[in-house]
Design a protein around this motif. Structure first.
Motif, short mmCIF file in Angstrom:
data_model
loop_
_atom_site.label_atom_id
_atom_site.label_comp_id
_atom_site.label_asym_id
_atom_site.label_seq_id
_atom_site.Cartn_x
_atom_site.Cartn_y
_atom_site.Cartn_z
N ASP A 271 3.83 32.19 104.92
CA ASP A 271 3.68 31.69 106.29
C ASP A 271 4.75 30.67 106.64
O ASP A 271 4.74 30.09 107.74
N THR A 272 5.68 30.40 105.77
CA THR A 272 6.77 29.46 106.02
C THR A 272 7.78 30.09 106.98
O THR A 272 8.15 31.25 106.84
N ARG A 273 8.23 29.23 107.97
CA ARG A 273 9.25 29.66 108.91
C ARG A 273 10.32 28.59 108.97
O ARG A 273 10.06 27.41 108.76
N ILE A 274 11.56 28.97 109.33
CA ILE A 274 12.71 28.06 109.32
C ILE A 274 13.12 27.76 110.76
O ILE A 274 13.36 28.68 111.55
N HIS A 275 13.21 26.43 111.06
CA HIS A 275 13.68 25.97 112.38
C HIS A 275 14.52 24.73 112.12
O HIS A 275 13.98 23.62 111.96
N THR A 276 15.84 24.84 112.13
CA THR A 276 16.72 23.70 111.85
C THR A 276 17.35 23.13 113.10
O THR A 276 17.77 21.97 113.10
N GLY A 277 17.45 23.90 114.17
CA GLY A 277 18.11 23.42 115.39
C GLY A 277 19.61 23.28 115.22
O GLY A 277 20.26 22.52 115.96
N ALA A 278 20.20 23.92 114.25
CA ALA A 278 21.64 23.83 114.03
C ALA A 278 22.37 24.79 114.96
O ALA A 278 21.80 25.33 115.91
N GLY A 279 23.63 24.97 114.69
CA GLY A 279 24.47 25.79 115.54
C GLY A 279 24.08 27.26 115.51
O GLY A 279 23.13 27.69 114.83
N ALA A 280 24.88 28.03 116.26
CA ALA A 280 24.57 29.45 116.42
C ALA A 280 24.68 30.21 115.10
O ALA A 280 23.92 31.15 114.85
N GLU A 281 25.66 29.78 114.23
CA GLU A 281 25.82 30.48 112.98
C GLU A 281 24.56 30.39 112.12
O GLU A 281 24.04 31.40 111.61
N LEU A 282 24.04 29.18 111.91
CA LEU A 282 22.82 29.01 111.11
C LEU A 282 21.61 29.57 111.82
O LEU A 282 20.63 29.97 111.18
#
Length: 934
Positions: free
Chosen positions: A214-225
């Motif tokens: 259930d883990t999801r990734i949200h870093t708010g970094a640039g378009a590449e990431l």
């Protein structure tokens, strides 16, 4: 992952710091160097300008030679910050005025420059400028007004300049450090902005790998990431869906497994019942094999036995042919039954080996003793060589070991027409109470090709599978041997070349027996001297080995001349025993007994011969002037030791004070008395008939109780006991016989069994029986077993002639020129055929005699061999034993290598052959013109 992220952070820092730091350092050092260089140049220019200005001021005073003014100007010049000393020189370079520091003061100028001269010193600068007389305007002219009136030397200090430079360097360093700090802070912020999202992604991936889907990734970094985040989140979503689907599948599989387990439990119960039924079926099969073996072998015993008895009677040619066919068919059927039963037991895994003590030498001797007649019929040499380091007393299965060795020896004899068959037993190595033994059987037969060798140990495979093969068989013998050897933890193989013979070998792992049987013989004759003559190499080696085991000193001879010299020379060595090997090609029976009778000393002789010649030699031995023992080849340790011990003990008794000379032929062993027990009337009658032919006194009973009753009052040398009998079976009868016998006189009991299972035979031995014979029983088996367990000499069945041979046509050993009974026997009992065969031989004798004389005088040995061979072949079908023997002798000598022959020995053989031809022709002229058999 953290290490990787740290590496990324370091690389980002390096990329951020290195360019700025390098630019700042290069720029700072470059500007600082330029500025410091500019300061130095300005200082030098300022010093030169100051010196020139002061020289203008001092020019008028120097011209006026006003010393006070010059001193005042010099002192005034010191008021300047950078001037440390001022010196004024006249036009000759001598100092006239000095003011300031006296350090490095110079009274006279070394050089007088016309222009200003700047000199750099460690602590400052030194400027020497010329002074010109006149006003000041002259000083700025491009052309000097004339010669200098003097010189001005000023020493300037660099202290203020150095301080200024240090301040500049310090300021530059501070600026460089400030820029470096700013660059590091900027680099750290840049690296953090890159590595923090990556670290977040790494931690999220680790959580996903631990099962937190259930883990999801949200870093708010640039378009590449952001693209990487989206891809990982989609992958996790797919994994989560797949995991849920897999979980559903597992749940379904678990449910199915529970159902399968329930089904398996039912199947296991059914299999357990099937296993019990299979075990019961296996038991029934084993019983069926045992019973079928008994039911088949029992009638075969009667068929083969009575066939052999009928073949000894007077039969016509057709009857003999039918009986011979019947005998060979029955024996082939028996061999096939044995192979099929063994193969079926091996395939079913029911063949279990025994582990009982056995003597290896006795086992090998037994195998060769049984196979010897077949080998001797083909004039083959058969012998065994057991190396001295071989442990003879081992633990194993004597039946199966004998079966393997018998199969290999019989195959060697079967495929060898000339030469020898040699059994070798050697020790490979020892390990932890076991011996690894290697047994080989070498023949000089036809050999086996490499292609045939590849298929030789496969079931139903034979050396010759063609329809025209001369030698048959089931093709199971070697397969059974291979399985038996593998169960003995050994291996089997062969080495063979076409036309050179074959060597079959096998190995086995055998534990050592704690108590050996060989030591019980205790035949030791230390110091006794033996002279041995045996032309056949392997037989001679075997005799030498056995006699040396008896601690006897053996002198062996393979040449007849050497033997005769050792036996007849005047100063000859006295021998306790002389062993002579009969060989028709080198030493015939007449010559043997001629040498024996010519020997002056009272010497004990032992004559060994092939089985076909043993009876005639034994008859001749009874008429010899010395004590003569006879023994069949190949040498057997037990029989040889008993014969020698018995003869030597008899000779010791012969030296009694009465002076009587008792020879062994006058004290022959008594007639054996044997008890035969069998409920089958046909088998009992056959057994008694076979024993009667061997000269045995036989008592026959048809059940076990009768055997026990009769054994209470009489002692028997041996008992032949059937196993399956009414009233009391063979094993129970044996137990009761053992209970009532005296321990000092144990009676050997031999089981007569038709069962094929090893377990049955093991039970027979445990019940107290000493040995067993498998039905059908042959005369050779009976003879061998009786001699093995009783040591008594058996009489051979002899057919006496209905006529007495004429004394003039009888040899000195009692052998007739024409033996009517032998001729009738060879003709199948058909009188007309016997007459015709003998007549044909007698009619051709004159031509053969003339041809032999001519060819011998011409020394044409090849044609002579052909004539003698033809004559020898004709004698084999007629009752002419003396002519047959001389033909065999001459043919054997002609077949040998001519380089190894002496002309004298061949000459004597030809003379004896011609003499026998003449005697046979005289017999025809005196007795009758046409032979007649009664």
């Amino acid at each position: 992952m953290k290490k990787k992220l740290t590496s990324i952070k370091h690389r980002v820092l390096l990329l951020a710091l290195l360019p700025g730091l390098a630019a700042a350092i290069l720029l700072g050092f470059g500007l600082t160097w330029l500025y410091l260089n500019d300061i130095n140049q300005r200082l030098e220019q300022q010093a030169i300008r100051t010196a020139e200005q002061l020289s203008l001021l001092n020019g008028h005073a120097l011209q006026a030679n006003d010393g006070d003014l010059l001193q005042s100007l010099a002192d005034t010049s010191l008021s300047r910050q950078d001037i440390r000393a001022v010196s004024i020189y006249d036009n000759t370079g001598q100092e006239i005025i000095h003011s300031g520091s006296r350090f490095a003061r110079q009274q006279t100028l070394n050089s007088l420059p016309e222009t200003s001269l700047l000199t750099r010193l460690d602590q400052g600068l030194c400027v020497i400028t010329p002074i010109y007389a006149g006003n000041r305007l002259h000083a700025i002219n491009l052309t000097p007004p004339g010669k200098p009136t003097g010189w001005l030397k000023i020493r300037f200090s660099r202290d203020s300049t150095d301080i200024h430079q240090y301040q500049l360097v310090l300021l530059s360093s501070l600026l460089l450090l400030s820029s470096l700090l700013v660059t590091i802070v900027a680099g750290l912020r840049l690296a953090g902005s890159i590595t923090r999202p990556i670290q977040h992604i790494s931690d999220s991936v680790s959580a996903i790998s631990r099962g937190k889907l259930d883990t999801r990734i949200h870093t708010g970094a640039g378009a590449e990431l952001a693209q990487l985040e989206t891809g990982i989140n989609q992958m996790v979503t797919s994994l989560q869906d797949a995991y849920q689907e897999m979980q559903q599948t597992i749940d379904q599989a678990t449910e199915d497994l529970h159902e399968t387990m329930e089904t398996l439990e039912v199947k296991n119960a059914e299999l357990d019942m099937a296993r019990k039924r299979a075990q019961e079926g296996s038991r029934v099969k084993s019983e069926f094999l045992a019973n079928m073996s008994h039911e088949i072998r029992t009638p075969l015993n009667g068929i083969i036995g009575f066939t052999n008895l009928l073949l000894k009677s007077n039969l016509n040619e057709t009857q003999r042919e039918y009986l011979t066919t019947l005998q060979s068919s029955a024996e082939g059927l028996l061999a096939m039954i044995n192979d099929i039963l063994d193969f079926s037991k091996i395939e079913a895994g029911k063949l279990v080996l025994e582990a009982t003590p056995l003597n290896l030498r006795e086992l090998v001797d037994e195998v060769l003793a049984i196979a010897a007649p077949t080998a001797h019929d083909k004039s083959l040499e058969i012998a065994s060589l057991i190396y001295r380091d071989v442990p003879l007393d081992i633990i194993g299965d004597p039946l199966r070991l004998r079966q393997v060795l018998t199969n290999l020896v019989n195959n060697a004899i079967k495929f060898t027409s000339d030469g020898s068959v040699v059994v070798r037993v050697m020790l490979d190595h020892r390990e932890d109470g076991h011996a690894i033994l290697k047994v080989s059987v070498t023949d000089t037969g036809v050999g086996i090709s490499e292609t045939q060798q590849k298929h030789l140990f496969q079931a139903f495979s034979q050396v010759d599978n063609s329809r025209t093969r001369k030698i048959g068989g089931t093709g199971l013998g070697l397969v059974i041997c291979k399985n038996l050897v593998e169960q003995m933890q050994g291996d089997i193989g062969l080495e063979s070349h076409i036309g050179e013979g074959s060597t079959f070998w096998f190995t086995l792992k055998a534990p050592f027996a704690t108590e050996g049987q060989l030591s019980a013989l205790n035949c030791r004759l230390p110091g006794k001297k033996v002279l041995l003559f045996e032309p056949r190499r392997y037989t001679r080696y075997a005799f030498e080995q056995l006699l040396e085991e008896f601690d006897m000193m053996v002198r062996g001879c393979d040449q007849l001349a050497h033997f005769e010299e050792a036996l007849t020379e005047q100063d000859r060595e006295i021998f306790d025993l002389v062993v002579i090997g009969h060989d028709p090609a080198n030493l015939d029976s007449d010559r043997i007994f001629q040498l024996i009778n010519q020997t002056p000393d009272d010497t004990l002789f032992l004559v060994t011969a092939m089985t076909g010649y043993l009876d005639s030699i034994s008859t001749m031995a009874t008429k010899a002037s010395h004590t003569v023992l006879t023994l069949a080849k190949p040498p057997c340790r037990n029989r040889l030791s008993r014969a020698i011990m018995h003869a030597l003990s008899s000779r010791l008794e012969s030296h009694a004070p009465t002076g009587e000379q008792i020879q062994i032929k006058q004290s022959l062993p008594r007639q054996p008395h044997i008890l035969a027990v069998d409920d089958n009337e046909a088998n009992l009658k056959l057994l008694c008939a076979l024993l009667d032919d061997l000269g045995v006194e036989t008592t026959a009973v048809n059940n076990g109780q009768a055997a026990v009753d009769i054994a209470r009052n009489r002692h028997f040398d041996l008992v032949f006991m059937d196993v399956q009998m009414p009233v009391m079976d063979g094993m129970e009868t044996t137990r009761q016989l053992r209970e009532q016998e005296v321990s000092e006189s144990r009676m050997p009991i031999i089981a007569l069994t038709a069962h094929a299972l090893a377990e049955e035979k093991k039970q027979l031995l445990l019940a107290g029986m000493d040995d067993y014979l498998s039905k059908p029983i042959s005369e050779s088996q009976l003879r061998h077993v009786i001699q093995k367990w009783t040591g008594l000499r058996l009489l051979a069945a002899q057919q006496e002639s209905s006529e007495t041979a004429h004394p003039a046509f009888t040899s000195k050993n009692g052998i007739p020129v024409v033996d009517h009974s032998q001729g009738l026997h060879l003709a199948g009992g058909k009188k007309e055929l016997a007459d015709e065969l003998l007549t044909m031989l007698l009619d051709e004798l004159p031509d053969d005699r003339n041809a032999i004389i001519d060819l011998w005088q011409d020394h044409n040995l090849d044609q002579l061999l052909e004539i003698v061979h033809k004559l020898h072949g004709a004698t084999r079908y007629c009752g002419v034993p003396l002519l047959q023997e001389t033909c065999l002798e001459a043919e054997s000598l002609l077949k040998q290598n001519s380089n190894a022959l002496t002309e004298e020995s061949l000459n004597q053989a030809i003379k004896r052959l011609l003499a026998e031809i003449d005697r046979l022709q005289q017999w025809r002229s005196v007795s009758m013109k046409k032979p007649d058999y009664a």
